[in-house]
Design an enzyme around this catalytic site. Structure first.
Site, PDB file in Angstrom:
ATOM      1  N   ARG A  99       0.851  -1.201   0.000  1.00  0.00           N
ATOM      2  CA  ARG A  99       0.000   0.000   0.000  1.00  0.00           C
ATOM      3  C   ARG A  99       0.879   1.240   0.000  1.00  0.00           C
ATOM      4  O   ARG A  99       1.898   1.288   0.684  1.00  0.00           O
ATOM      5  CB  ARG A  99      -0.894  -0.034   1.236  1.00  0.00           C
ATOM      6  CG  ARG A  99      -1.743   1.207   1.396  1.00  0.00           C
ATOM      7  CD  ARG A  99      -2.901   0.983   2.347  1.00  0.00           C
ATOM      8  NE  ARG A  99      -2.499   0.926   3.739  1.00  0.00           N
ATOM      9  CZ  ARG A  99      -3.359   0.766   4.744  1.00  0.00           C
ATOM     10  NH1 ARG A  99      -4.637   0.613   4.499  1.00  0.00           N
ATOM     11  NH2 ARG A  99      -2.939   0.719   5.987  1.00  0.00           N
ATOM     12  N   ASP A 135      -9.125   5.633  13.711  1.00  0.00           N
ATOM     13  CA  ASP A 135      -7.836   5.089  13.248  1.00  0.00           C
ATOM     14  C   ASP A 135      -7.846   4.890  11.732  1.00  0.00           C
ATOM     15  O   ASP A 135      -6.798   4.597  11.148  1.00  0.00           O
ATOM     16  CB  ASP A 135      -7.517   3.762  13.953  1.00  0.00           C
ATOM     17  CG  ASP A 135      -8.603   2.723  13.749  1.00  0.00           C
ATOM     18  OD1 ASP A 135      -9.775   3.025  14.046  1.00  0.00           O
ATOM     19  OD2 ASP A 135      -8.289   1.623  13.280  1.00  0.00           O
TER      20      ASP A 135
HETATM   21  P1  AMP Z   1      -8.836  -2.242  10.674  1.00  0.00           P
HETATM   22  O1  AMP Z   1     -10.185  -2.800  10.909  1.00  0.00           O
HETATM   23  O2  AMP Z   1      -8.188  -2.788   9.444  1.00  0.00           O
HETATM   24  O3  AMP Z   1      -8.812  -0.766  10.705  1.00  0.00           O
HETATM   25  O4  AMP Z   1      -7.925  -2.751  11.869  1.00  0.00           O
HETATM   26  C1  AMP Z   1      -8.130  -2.391  13.200  1.00  0.00           C
HETATM   27  C2  AMP Z   1      -6.978  -2.881  14.041  1.00  0.00           C
HETATM   28  O5  AMP Z   1      -6.919  -4.302  14.052  1.00  0.00           O
HETATM   29  C3  AMP Z   1      -5.610  -2.407  13.577  1.00  0.00           C
HETATM   30  O6  AMP Z   1      -4.817  -2.184  14.708  1.00  0.00           O
HETATM   31  C4  AMP Z   1      -5.116  -3.595  12.796  1.00  0.00           C
HETATM   32  O7  AMP Z   1      -3.719  -3.623  12.689  1.00  0.00           O
HETATM   33  C5  AMP Z   1      -5.643  -4.753  13.611  1.00  0.00           C
HETATM   34  N1  AMP Z   1      -5.791  -5.963  12.809  1.00  0.00           N
HETATM   35  C6  AMP Z   1      -6.705  -6.186  11.848  1.00  0.00           C
HETATM   36  N2  AMP Z   1      -6.547  -7.413  11.317  1.00  0.00           N
HETATM   37  C7  AMP Z   1      -5.508  -7.987  11.957  1.00  0.00           C
HETATM   38  C8  AMP Z   1      -4.862  -9.258  11.866  1.00  0.00           C
HETATM   39  N3  AMP Z   1      -5.250 -10.201  10.989  1.00  0.00           N
HETATM   40  N4  AMP Z   1      -3.826  -9.487  12.695  1.00  0.00           N
HETATM   41  C9  AMP Z   1      -3.427  -8.568  13.577  1.00  0.00           C
HETATM   42  N5  AMP Z   1      -4.000  -7.361  13.712  1.00  0.00           N
HETATM   43  C10 AMP Z   1      -5.027  -7.061  12.917  1.00  0.00           C
HETATM   44 MG    MG Z   2      -7.409   0.458  10.065  1.00  0.00          MG
END
Ligand code: AMP
Ligand code: MG
Length: 507
Positions: free
Chosen positions: A207, A279
């Site tokens: 990305r 975030d």
């Molecule tokens: P997002 O929903 O993509 O904004 O992610 C929210 C949080 O969850 C962020 O801190 C991500 O890094 C973490 N996160 C999402 N998917 C994973 C995963 N498969 N393993 C570890 N952390 C994750």
């Molecule tokens: Mg995120």
């Protein structure tokens, strides 16, 4: 992937050898005669911030990576010299760390669905570093799905192929639509299985973003009372993105402007982000995190796709309000560092309270263009709202209705075409006072958006090893405002059987 397909995605300056490789369908031949080395001119700044801002973290190698796509045009913008397929595959899978990269996982926190989560951070991503592009803009290069980090919590740090391809196609489509967004440089299959609803093929997305600074990056230091870090971050954000801004409130003001413009752009193409947590709210004003996002087919203001958004917090028509809410969280964080709190609160309140009107102005400008208006008249807002109401009542397809305005196909979008005709009467009268409505409309109303059912079909094919739909979508969506008679099927809304009712996060 066949050599021919790869040829479309990988540039090589050994033209002669490359042509041979394609002719003979033999990738090995190309590897033998063409010896470019992947070079990324890293110029890293985030790593110079205090080490509380991140954890140094190398990507975790994967078993059997395979290159799926490489974005040649973006690579050129980033001044990247592509290398051998094998070398690129290893690098963008995270199996090797390119020269000059200093991989790290960023710390941040944020409000998720309105609740503050004190520690999030890159749980499945690492920032390799930054490059300054041919346009003079500094950008992050990040691997997503690259393995566990200190911020992974219970997660496995991985991504599966579906969300990686979805983000690739949709973020590049957004770029082509002219909407600020993170971009996709590469997608690689890992040759490993990740467990989600079932076993799924793993993948890594590369990305590219103007930065990964989020509202949540400010929140984490504010919540911890680390005011020195908060000040460092504020200075960094200003220097990197908004050198004209002065002080924390100056930053708040320009972020507001960027977000206001962005949300109006989303609204104008029927985009639903789906997870507007703080975030996922970029300081640079780019669309970021294509988890459960979707473009609307038939128009309804309450449309929600995300399977985790049960209350409709991030429904289509709530997006402007949520953007204000997110900006208020940024204001709250930024204020912590200011000595004269009373004055800062007053200024921040003024800045935040002005956002709805600002968004409305951008929205009106966009929607005026969508119905062919350049001049401004008192009744325009009412006219646009009236059309939208009739569209909602008649299940009209958002994209196709606007694209067809001025042709006799527009009324066909309505279950009761007379509802359109009644509106069009007033509209035609209004158009008499405009000079070039057709041209304005064409540039404001895309013919092609990444419809959800096509994305799902593309993912299902890719899981079976069939990548033609993926490449075709990228191709067609790269010119969303052009008439493309050969791609009429991609303009069609889903049939009953094809409708995607829920989208899922990329986790
Ligand atoms: P997002 O929903 O993509 O904004 O992610 C929210 C949080 O969850 C962020 O801190 C991500 O890094 C973490 N996160 C999402 N998917 C994973 C995963 N498969 N393993 C570890 N952390 C994750
Ligand atoms: Mg995120």
């Amino acid at each position: 992937m066949s050599c021919a397909v790869m040829a479309a995605h990988l540039r090589c300056w050994c033209d002669y050898a490359w042509a041979d490789a394609i002719r003979y369908g033999n990738c090995a031949l190309r590897a033998y005669v063409c010896r470019m080395t992947l070079t990324i001119p890293f110029d890293n700044s985030y790593i110079r911030l205090p080490d509380t801002f991140y954890a140094r973290q190398a990507p975790v190698p994967v078993r059997a990576p395979r290159m799926v796509a490489f974005n040649d045009e973006l690579a050129q913008l980033l001044r990247i010299t592509p290398g051998e397929v094998e070398e690129m595959t290893q690098a963008f899978a995270g199996n090797t760390v390119p020269d000059g990269a200093q991989p790290l996982a960023q710390l941040y926190s944020g409000h998720q669905f309105g609740n503050y989560n004190p520690q999030l951070g890159d749980g499945r991503a690492v920032l390799l570093g930054e490059t300054v592009g041919t346009d003079g803009i500094r950008r992050d290069i990040q691997l997503k799905g690259s393995g566990p980090t200190p911020f992974s919590r219970q997660g496995d740090g991985r991504a599966w192929l579906g969300p990686v391809l979805r983000e690739y196609v949709v973020s590049e489509a957004m770029h082509a639509l002219g909407i600020p967004t993170t971009r996709a440089l590469a997608a690689v299959e890992t040759g490993e299985i990740v467990l989600r609803e079932g076993p799924m093929p793993g993948a890594v997305l590369t990305r590219v973003a103007q930065s990964h600074l989020r509202v949540g990056t400010f929140q984490v230091f504010a919540a911890r009372g680390q005011l020195d870090n908060l000040r460092r971050l504020t200075d960094y954000a200003i220097e990197r993105h908004y050198p004209q801004a002065v002080g924390p409130m100056g930053l708040l003001r320009v972020v507001r402007d960027a977000q206001a413009r962005l949300i109006a752009q989303w609204m104008s193409v029927g985009f639903i982000h789906g997870v507007m947590n703080t975030d996922n709210c970029s300081i640079a004003g780019e669309t970021i995190d294509y988890g459960p996002c979707a473009f609307m087919d038939s128009y309804h203001p309450n449309t929600v796709y995300s399977s985790i958004d049960r209350m409709g917090r991030y429904a289509y028509s709530n997006q402007p309000e949520i953007a204000v809410w997110n900006l208020a969280q940024l204001a709250t964080a930024l204020i912590q560092q200011v000595e004269d709190k009373e004055a800062a609160v007053e200024e921040a309140t003024e800045i935040v309270h002005a956002m709805p009107e600002l968004m409305q102005a951008h929205w009106l400008e966009r929607f005026r263009a969508k119905i062919g208006l350049v001049t401004q008249e008192e009744g325009d807002l009412q006219m646009i709202s009236d059309l939208l109401t009739r569209m909602a009542q008649n299940g009209a397809d958002f994209t196709n209705t606007f694209r067809a305005l001025g042709t006799d196909r527009a009324r066909d979008q309505f279950t009761d075409p007379a509802a359109f005709d009644q509106w069009a009467e007033g509209w035609q009268a209004r158009l008499q006072r405009e000079e070039v409505p057709a041209e304005v409309m064409k540039a404001a109303n895309p013919a092609f958006i990444p419809r959800n059912h096509r994305i799902e079909q593309m993912i299902q094919a890719a899981v079976q090893g069939e990548y033609a739909p993926f490449h075709r979508l990228n191709d067609v969506f790269s010119q969303p405002y052009a008439d493309q008679p050969g791609a009429a099927d991609l303009m069609r809304p889903p049939t009953q059987d094809e409708v995607v009712h829920a989208t899922f996060c990329g986790t």
